[in-house]
Design an enzyme around this catalytic site. Structure first.
Site, short mmCIF file in Angstrom:
data_model
loop_
_atom_site.label_atom_id
_atom_site.label_comp_id
_atom_site.label_asym_id
_atom_site.label_seq_id
_atom_site.Cartn_x
_atom_site.Cartn_y
_atom_site.Cartn_z
N PHE A 136 0.85 -1.19 0.00
CA PHE A 136 0.00 0.00 0.00
C PHE A 136 0.89 1.24 0.00
O PHE A 136 1.76 1.38 0.85
CB PHE A 136 -0.93 0.03 1.22
CG PHE A 136 -1.94 1.15 1.15
CD1 PHE A 136 -3.12 0.99 0.44
CD2 PHE A 136 -1.69 2.37 1.77
CE1 PHE A 136 -4.05 2.02 0.35
CE2 PHE A 136 -2.61 3.41 1.69
CZ PHE A 136 -3.79 3.23 0.98
N ASP A 221 9.03 2.91 1.37
CA ASP A 221 7.85 3.63 1.82
C ASP A 221 7.79 3.49 3.34
O ASP A 221 7.38 2.45 3.86
CB ASP A 221 6.61 3.04 1.15
CG ASP A 221 5.31 3.68 1.62
OD1 ASP A 221 5.31 4.33 2.68
OD2 ASP A 221 4.29 3.50 0.94
N LYS A 250 2.45 10.56 7.73
CA LYS A 250 1.73 10.14 8.93
C LYS A 250 2.28 10.78 10.20
O LYS A 250 1.97 11.92 10.51
CB LYS A 250 1.72 8.61 9.01
CG LYS A 250 0.72 7.95 8.05
CD LYS A 250 0.59 6.47 8.30
CE LYS A 250 -0.41 5.77 7.38
NZ LYS A 250 -1.80 6.06 7.67
#
Length: 401
Positions: A136, A221, A250
């Site tokens: 993802f 990532d 985040k």
């Protein structure tokens, strides 16, 4: 008009299906809803609220910068952006930083940079991107195509080309796909959405070696694993592997939207003036808050505390499991933990999430079979203990029907 769940259905695009519970305030790892019901937060806004809710350092940074300067655009630079970039460079492998607003945007920049680097250095045939099934990387069309989940990328017409997917922790599957036409391998150093799956040492080292052999870039990532989540400042630091490009978001802003792409000077050179940009990326308000979050997390006691708190979660979940036998494995690292449901409870992760909410506990899922915990990195031990008591009550309700 009452701001309730029914209003959501009236005015919001229906791509989300949020809980009926609407939080209105938070402090630390506790949240209160419209009816003043208290919830313990084991979700952390999906690994975003790294310092909980309304941490004093972040509130102070927001208020202070909010009275100085909010936005300029990248026609001009600003002091908070420069300070934050310097700290990212000083504390990682990176030499250059690009700021964006989110993880998806940071990954979009990384993918474009990898392609541009390959074009400039190796020619027009070197365009293949290898990613991993169940990965993802965001919801832009490019990033959702690179993320190996067809459920997120199908149904929007032709996808960006020359993107292929290997199996995570299967080095042979990477070897079958890689060639001198590969420009980059893109991966999470611990798969989050795909099931809280840690890489084996052989796999992660092997991927780095394959990139070196084929002159391909390794892109990590770290949108979910970065800024202390695994007990290191960035997860790569605990894997003895250094990427060529790293993305972070985040937790970087502790709840304020910001993302960044980190890389070396040699690679960064290929994003020349005008090749990429962002209206809000690197704005002083976001960077001031992110600097405070980064400074607070990048502390030995905080990072070591993550590892200590991980063990509290593991011990607590195992104690619950000894009574109810609902989990077959506890995965993850630091405070990114996945409890994998046993065969008897396959597909029922959401049932546990709903039951936990009813007991006053916010949790997450990672697919249909895994309960995910991504709390504040500084959650008090007492809140962990109380939250696990509530979680045990939720498990008991699911088990007993």
């Amino acid at each position: 008009m009452a701001a309730n769940r029914e209003l959501f259905d009236q005015v919001m695009v229906p791509n989300y299906s949020p809980s009926a519970v609407i939080p209105v305030r938070g402090k630390g790892s506790r949240v209160w809803d419209q009816n003043n019901n208290e919830l313990i937060d084991f979700a952390g806004g999906i690994a975003v609220n790294c310092l909980g809710h309304c941490h004093p350092a972040l509130v102070d940074a927001l208020k202070t910068q909010g009275e100085k300067l909010w936005h300029l655009s990248n026609v001009m630079t600003n002091e908070p952006a420069l300070r934050l970039a310097k700290k990212l460079v000083d504390n990682t492998f990176a030499e250059k930083v690009y700021f964006a607003n989110s993880g998806a945007e940071s990954n979009e920049a990384a993918l474009k940079l990898a392609r541009r680097w390959a074009l400039d250095v190796h020619g027009s045939d070197k365009t293949q991107i290898i990613a991993f099934k169940q990965g993802f990387h965001g919801r832009t069309f490019f990033t959702v195509t690179v993320g190996g989940q067809a459920a997120y990328s199908d149904g929007f017409g032709p996808k960006p080309g020359d993107v292929v997917h290997a199996e995570y922790n299967n080095l042979d599957s990477v070897k079958e796909l890689i060639s001198d036409k590969t420009c980059a391998i893109v991966m999470e150093p611990l798969q989050g959405e795909g099931g809280i799956i840690s890489p084996t040492n052989e796999f992660i080292q092997g991927v780095r070696q394959l990139c070196d052999q084929h002159n391909a870039l390794l892109v990590f990532d770290e949108v979910q694993t970065g800024v202390g989540r695994t007990g290191e400042l960035y997860a790569y630091m605990g894997l003895d592997v250094t990427p060529d490009i790293l993305t972070t978001a985040k937790a970087l802003g502790g709840g304020f939207p910001i993302g960044a792409m980190l890389t070396t000077t040699a690679i960064a050179t290929h994003l020349k003036i005008g090749t990429h940009g962002s209206t809000y990326g690197g704005n002083p308000l976001a960077c001031a808050v992110a600097e405070a979050a980064f400074d607070t997390v990048n502390d030995v006691s905080v990072l070591n505390g993550v590892k200590t708190k991980e063990q509290l979660y593991r011990d607590g979940i195992n104690k619950i499991n000894a009574k109810y036998n609902v989990f077959k494995e506890i995965r993850g690292k630091g405070l990114l933990i996945g409890a994998v449901l046993s065969d008897d409870y396959q597909g029922r992760a959401k049932d546990f999430l709903v039951a936990a909410m009813a007991e006053g506990l916010m949790t997450l899922v990672a697919g249909a079979n895994i309960i995910r915990f991504a709390p504040s990195l500084v959650i008090p031990d007492a809140d962990i203990a109380e939250g696990l008591l509530r979680f045990e009550k939720a498990v008991a309700k699911v088990v007993n029907g």
